[in-house]
Design a protein around this motif. Structure first.
Motif, PDB file in Angstrom:
ATOM      1  N   ASP A 102      -6.257  13.127  -0.826  1.00 23.61           N
ATOM      2  CA  ASP A 102      -5.428  11.942  -0.677  1.00 23.61           C
ATOM      3  C   ASP A 102      -5.894  10.823  -1.599  1.00 23.61           C
ATOM      4  N   GLN A 160      -5.514   6.749  -1.244  1.00 25.09           N
ATOM      5  CA  GLN A 160      -5.056   5.537  -0.572  1.00 25.09           C
ATOM      6  C   GLN A 160      -5.048   4.408  -1.594  1.00 25.09           C
ATOM      7  N   ARG A 199       0.061   5.766   0.278  1.00 21.27           N
ATOM      8  CA  ARG A 199      -0.919   6.848   0.393  1.00 21.27           C
ATOM      9  C   ARG A 199      -0.311   8.108  -0.200  1.00 21.27           C
ATOM     10  N   ASP A 237      -4.238   0.486  -2.164  1.00 28.25           N
ATOM     11  CA  ASP A 237      -4.031  -0.826  -1.559  1.00 28.25           C
ATOM     12  C   ASP A 237      -3.947  -1.899  -2.644  1.00 28.25           C
ATOM     13  N   SER A 243       0.830  -1.207   0.000  1.00 26.05           N
ATOM     14  CA  SER A 243       0.000   0.000   0.000  1.00 26.05           C
ATOM     15  C   SER A 243       0.865   1.257   0.000  1.00 26.05           C
ATOM     16  N   SER A 249      -0.649  12.144  -1.205  1.00 27.67           N
ATOM     17  CA  SER A 249      -1.317  13.339  -0.726  1.00 27.67           C
ATOM     18  C   SER A 249      -1.015  14.505  -1.660  1.00 27.67           C
TER      19      SER A 249
END
Length: 122
Positions: A80, A82, A19, A84, A17, A21
């Motif tokens: 953001d 995310q 993340r 995965d 994963s 931003s």
């Protein structure tokens, strides 16, 4: 002067994963649709996800649906992504964009960040 600054890219193994931003300045953030696009080497820039002004509508590309989640914080002027269950085919430069309409076409977005590299190893 409008600025969109992405962060959070890097190298990750498949299945992992990350993340991303994007911090925005110089615009009334809450009045803009925000989106993420990506561009892999030798390929055209493609839509990944977008989010409406209040975050109530979040369209995704079929290739990332169920794996990626877009969110925004209008108090902090950030959006953001995310990511995965990353796959090698997710490898690309990811761009943050701001525009007036919730569309999947890059030409409808007025402002762009400089991009952040995401590399997924197999």
């Amino acid at each position: 002067q409008v600025q969109l600054v992405e962060s959070g890219g890097g190298l990750v193994q498949a299945g992992g994963s990350l993340r991303l931003s994007c911090a925005a300045s110089g615009l009334t953030f809450s009045r803009y649709v925000m989106a993420w696009f990506r561009q892999a080497p030798g390929k055209e820039r493609e839509f990944v996800a977008a989010i409406s002004w209040k975050g109530t509508s979040t369209p995704y590309a079929d290739s990332v649906k169920g794996r990626f989640t877009i969110s925004r914080d209008n108090a902090k002027n950030t959006v953001d992504l995310q990511m995965d269950s990353l796959k090698p085919e997710d490898t690309a430069v990811y761009y943050c964009a701001a525009g007036p309409s919730l569309l999947r076409v890059s030409g409808s977005y007025n402002y762009w960040g400089q991009g952040t590299q995401v590399t997924v190893s197999s």
